[in-house]
Design a protein around this motif. Structure first.
Motif, PDB file in Angstrom:
ATOM      1  N   PHE A 188       2.389  -0.883  -2.841  1.00 54.27           N
ATOM      2  CA  PHE A 188       1.830   0.256  -2.113  1.00 54.27           C
ATOM      3  C   PHE A 188       0.411  -0.006  -1.593  1.00 54.27           C
ATOM      4  O   PHE A 188      -0.223   0.895  -1.053  1.00 54.27           O
ATOM      5  N   ALA A 189      -0.067  -1.234  -1.764  1.00 52.33           N
ATOM      6  CA  ALA A 189      -1.403  -1.569  -1.262  1.00 52.33           C
ATOM      7  C   ALA A 189      -1.440  -1.381   0.255  1.00 52.33           C
ATOM      8  O   ALA A 189      -0.519  -1.774   0.972  1.00 52.33           O
ATOM      9  N   ASN A 190      -2.499  -0.723   0.728  1.00 49.77           N
ATOM     10  CA  ASN A 190      -2.706  -0.481   2.167  1.00 49.77           C
ATOM     11  C   ASN A 190      -1.644   0.428   2.785  1.00 49.77           C
ATOM     12  O   ASN A 190      -1.423   0.402   4.001  1.00 49.77           O
ATOM     13  N   GLN A 191      -0.973   1.222   1.938  1.00 46.21           N
ATOM     14  CA  GLN A 191       0.015   2.184   2.430  1.00 46.21           C
ATOM     15  C   GLN A 191      -0.603   3.587   2.441  1.00 46.21           C
ATOM     16  O   GLN A 191      -1.532   3.873   1.686  1.00 46.21           O
TER      17      GLN A 191
ATOM     18  N   LYS B 264       9.259   0.375   0.697  1.00 50.66           N
ATOM     19  CA  LYS B 264       8.490  -0.227  -0.394  1.00 50.66           C
ATOM     20  C   LYS B 264       9.001   0.258  -1.753  1.00 50.66           C
ATOM     21  O   LYS B 264       9.112  -0.523  -2.705  1.00 50.66           O
TER      22      LYS B 264
ATOM     23  N   GLU C  49       4.098  -1.571  -8.433  1.00 50.48           N
ATOM     24  CA  GLU C  49       3.907  -0.499  -7.451  1.00 50.48           C
ATOM     25  C   GLU C  49       2.521  -0.598  -6.813  1.00 50.48           C
ATOM     26  O   GLU C  49       2.356  -0.298  -5.630  1.00 50.48           O
ATOM     27  N   LYS C  50       1.532  -1.041  -7.587  1.00 56.29           N
ATOM     28  CA  LYS C  50       0.185  -1.204  -7.032  1.00 56.29           C
ATOM     29  C   LYS C  50       0.185  -2.260  -5.937  1.00 56.29           C
ATOM     30  O   LYS C  50      -0.450  -2.092  -4.890  1.00 56.29           O
ATOM     31  N   LYS C  51       0.915  -3.357  -6.170  1.00 56.85           N
ATOM     32  CA  LYS C  51       1.008  -4.416  -5.164  1.00 56.85           C
ATOM     33  C   LYS C  51       1.780  -3.937  -3.935  1.00 56.85           C
ATOM     34  O   LYS C  51       1.369  -4.151  -2.793  1.00 56.85           O
TER      35      LYS C  51
ATOM     36  N   HIS D 272      -0.111   5.929  -2.030  1.00 54.37           N
ATOM     37  CA  HIS D 272      -0.644   4.822  -2.818  1.00 54.37           C
ATOM     38  C   HIS D 272       0.139   4.467  -4.079  1.00 54.37           C
ATOM     39  O   HIS D 272      -0.145   3.449  -4.707  1.00 54.37           O
ATOM     40  N   ASN D 273       1.085   5.304  -4.473  1.00 51.40           N
ATOM     41  CA  ASN D 273       1.862   5.010  -5.676  1.00 51.40           C
ATOM     42  C   ASN D 273       3.136   5.850  -5.685  1.00 51.40           C
ATOM     43  O   ASN D 273       3.354   6.694  -4.805  1.00 51.40           O
TER      44      ASN D 273
END
Length: 217
Positions: A83-86, A165, A79-81, A89-90
């Motif tokens: 949601f990056a730059n979204q 995502k 989820e970290k990958k 964020h999680n």
């Protein structure tokens, strides 16, 4: 066939020695218990072989607990990958946004109760989402001390944007399972969800020892 008969007679001799008053029905039950015990040992042996490293567990519960914890870690990694730059964020922020979208005018406490997380954690997350323009707070008309939550237009756009995502993470989490395996996993998880929801509602204000005494011992 003869070897099996001889082995059976030997087992019966041992059974009678330990249980002088035992009958054939009791002997049959003892054989069944021995077979179940052997199957349990075989199951643990097979589970042990599937582990990525040696793990001397004493029960299937321990193996499942280890895998469950590992899956939680993988979920956080993916989820970290994803949601990056979204704008969200999680999965926690995404879940809060979806809940507010479908429960417009809800309170922070209602969001926290739905999330099953600590109120302080959810309140801080809501505060951050308000600051970032995802959520909007309005005074409750009946109780000015209370705040109602609403998803802003930016929050609505962000939620639909991030939904793709979230679906990708869900797809990745079940990975290489077949359709039949996914359905079986879903059924097992739904059953566990019902069990844990029951425990949560009954013991959320109790300590672990009380839950343990009534549910595990």
């Amino acid at each position: 066939m003869l070897d099996k008969g001889i082995k059976l007679l030997e087992l019966y001799r041992i059974f009678i020695k330990k249980n002088p008053d035992g009958d054939l029905q009791e002997f049959g039950k003892s054989l069944s218990n021995q077979e179940e015990g052997g199957e349990k040992e075989d199951d643990l042996s097979e589970m042990s072989k599937k582990m990525p490293f040696p793990f001397p567990a004493q029960s299937a519960d321990e193996y499942i607990g280890w895998v469950w914890g590992r899956m939680m870690s993988f979920t956080q990694i993916w989820e970290k990958k994803a949601f990056a730059n979204q704008p969200l964020h999680n999965l926690t922020e995404f879940g809060i946004a979806l809940f507010v979208m479908s429960h417009e005018g809800c309170s922070k406490s209602e969001v926290a109760n739905h999330s099953l997380q600590e109120k302080t954690t959810i309140f801080e997350t809501i505060k951050r989402l308000v600051k970032n323009g995802i959520l909007e707070e309005k005074s409750n008309e009946k109780d000015k001390r209370s705040k109602d939550l609403k998803l802003t237009e930016l929050g609505r756009i962000a939620s639909f944007s991030v939904m793709t995502k979230a679906n990708e993470v869900s797809q990745h989490l079940v990975g290489n399972l077949s359709k039949a395996e996914k359905v079986k996993l879903f059924d097992s998880l739904i059953k566990l969800d019902g069990y844990h929801m029951h425990c949560y509602e009954k013991y959320k204000n109790e300590d672990w020892e009380k839950l343990k005494a009534e549910m595990l011992d």
